[in-house]
Design an enzyme around this catalytic site. Structure first.
Site, PDB file in Angstrom:
ATOM      1  N   HIS A  20      12.254 -48.417   1.254  1.00 36.72           N
ATOM      2  CA  HIS A  20      12.878 -47.001   1.560  1.00 36.72           C
ATOM      3  C   HIS A  20      11.552 -46.360   1.930  1.00 36.72           C
ATOM      4  O   HIS A  20      10.267 -46.077   1.150  1.00 36.72           O
ATOM      5  CB  HIS A  20      13.440 -46.383  -0.041  1.00 36.72           C
ATOM      6  CG  HIS A  20      14.492 -47.152  -0.460  1.00 36.72           C
ATOM      7  ND1 HIS A  20      15.692 -46.600  -0.227  1.00 36.72           N
ATOM      8  CD2 HIS A  20      14.575 -48.308  -1.359  1.00 36.72           C
ATOM      9  CE1 HIS A  20      16.564 -47.458  -0.767  1.00 36.72           C
ATOM     10  NE2 HIS A  20      16.226 -48.324  -1.389  1.00 36.72           N
ATOM     11  N   THR A 101      16.676 -41.284   3.619  1.00 37.88           N
ATOM     12  CA  THR A 101      17.703 -40.453   3.696  1.00 37.88           C
ATOM     13  C   THR A 101      17.620 -39.252   3.996  1.00 37.88           C
ATOM     14  O   THR A 101      16.380 -38.296   3.684  1.00 37.88           O
ATOM     15  CB  THR A 101      17.922 -40.104   1.988  1.00 37.88           C
ATOM     16  OG1 THR A 101      17.710 -41.016   1.113  1.00 37.88           O
ATOM     17  CG2 THR A 101      19.634 -39.404   1.697  1.00 37.88           C
ATOM     18  N   GLU A 205      23.767 -53.133  -8.575  1.00 38.20           N
ATOM     19  CA  GLU A 205      22.315 -52.992  -9.090  1.00 38.20           C
ATOM     20  C   GLU A 205      22.121 -52.794 -10.604  1.00 38.20           C
ATOM     21  O   GLU A 205      21.309 -52.944 -11.105  1.00 38.20           O
ATOM     22  CB  GLU A 205      21.572 -51.843  -8.353  1.00 38.20           C
ATOM     23  CG  GLU A 205      20.273 -51.756  -8.426  1.00 38.20           C
ATOM     24  CD  GLU A 205      19.568 -50.409  -7.770  1.00 38.20           C
ATOM     25  OE1 GLU A 205      20.128 -49.740  -6.978  1.00 38.20           O
ATOM     26  OE2 GLU A 205      18.346 -50.591  -7.780  1.00 38.20           O
TER      27      GLU A 205
END
Ligand code: 6MZ
Length: 372
Positions: A20, A101, A205
């Site tokens: 990420h 994102t 997760e």
């Protein structure tokens, strides 16, 4: 000074498939961002989880919010993305799939479209500077933002899929796993799949996601992120494992992007899903008790395709070399087995076959004589 083992892991050519962007920001880049925005009074202890420290997953998600305050303009994103790409390259990563994102920030005029364009610009800049790494981009859907935003994100990703010369190649589903339900995102994810975008989904997760995982596995995704609670010994179920590892499906009847391995008995064993495993992230985020208890041990020993990844190298204060070293020391892998693990990761990248072939050649050129 590096010892001999550290040098081996740093020089090992590696593939990073689960990173990420804003979780990967290094200490040095955070330092630059803090200097740019002193009025925020942000300290390093608020943006990273140091050695020996742990946080709840919820606290980890607070850390991302702090980093987002520091990274809120095109300029910031460009700097962060170029720094992150160069750091992965310096760590021996030859192929990177970065995910992020898209955000809009009224204060700086940032739009989601500009966000994606800026990440692409950073990738192109690194290419221009001949940084030795092939980088692709997965546009991330934050599950917290619900179905409409998910659909808009997919539409935006579709545009870049067609116009970015192969740089935007897929979708990531991530965000706080305790918020929302995958059923609300199903149509957006299905649309992405139908458009040809590859799907990497965070699944199981946390322990409470059995039904959601069951539903999303039917899409099907191309890769699974974490999958911590899929396995029965981690509180998952055999049904989920069976879905992940589908045995003896005739090749002609499947239309997924799969690979197959012949078993000793001559039957074909088909792998449909590949799992991205992030050990330090799971241990520091306390979804896994300790390294030795990591679900790596189940999937690796089953022979299921897995890829070692960092998740958020900045937040969890790690890098991919350390992750490989940790796997090897915890589970007793020989250097040859480590080499194989890094080489096999090439098969699971989302970029086309021609890129896989180039990477395989690179690995062959770098392969130590004793593993040949
Ligand atoms: C789920 C995670 C994550 O998108 O702003 N993210 N989602 N599980 C995780 N395990 C720890 N780590 C990171 O990078 C930060 C965002 O990535 C997702 C979260 O949505 C987080 O806000 P970007 O570049």
């Amino acid at each position: 000074m590096d010892n001999e083992a550290d040098t081996f892991y740093r020089e090992l050519p590696k593939v990073e498939l689960h990173a990420h962007l804003n979780g990967s920001v290094s200490f040095q880049t955070i330092e630059k961002l803090i200097r740019r925005k002193p009025q925020l009074n942000i300290e390093h202890s608020m943006t990273a989880i140091g050695k020996g420290q742990r946080r709840t997953l919820d606290e980890c998600f607070q850390v991302f919010k702090v980093i987002h305050q520091l990274v809120d303009s095109e300029e910031d994103i460009f700097m962060v993305a170029t720094d992150v790409i160069k750091e992965f390259a310096a760590d021996g990563v030859k192929y990177l799939e970065l995910r992020s994102t898209p955000r809009e920030e009224t204060a700086t005029g940032l739009t989601k479209r500009r966000y994606i364009e800026t990440v692409i610009k950073a990738i192109q800049q690194c290419k221009k500077e001949r940084v030795d790494i092939d980088v692709r981009f997965l546009v991330a859907i934050d599950r917290r933002n619900g179905s409409q935003v998910a659909m808009e994100t997919v539409q935006l990703a579709e545009e870049f899929f067609l116009s970015s010369d192969g740089l935007v190649i897929g979708i990531d589903l991530s965000g706080d796993p305790t918020v929302g339900h995958g059923r609300d995102l199903l149509s957006a994810l299905q649309r992405a799949k139908n458009s040809g975008l590859k799907l990497s989904l965070h699944l199981s997760e946390v322990p409470s996601q059995h039904d959601e995982t069951d539903l999303l596995l039917d899409i099907p995704p191309d890769r699974i992120g974490h999958g911590t609670f899929l396995h029965p010994e981690m509180g998952g179920s055999q049904g989920l494992v069976d879905k992940v590892v589908q045995k003896n499906i005739p090749l002609g009847r499947t239309y997924f992007n799969i690979s197959s391995l012949p078993l000793d008995n001559g039957q074909l064993f088909l792998w449909i899903f590949f799992s991205e495993l992030c050990l330090t992230s799971n241990v520091k985020g306390q979804t896994v008790q300790c390294y030795a208890e990591h679900h790596f041990k189940y999937w690796y020993h089953m022979g299921h395709p897995i890829v070692i990844c960092t998740d958020d190298k900045g937040v969890f204060a790690t890098d991919l070399s350390q992750e490989y070293k940790m796997v090897a020391t915890t589970f007793g892998l020989s250097r040859e087995a480590v080499w194989k693990l890094s080489q096999q990761a090439i098969d699971y990248i989302f970029a086309p076959v021609s890129v896989k072939e180039q990477l395989k050649q690179k690995w062959r050129n770098l392969q130590p004589q004793e593993f040949k």
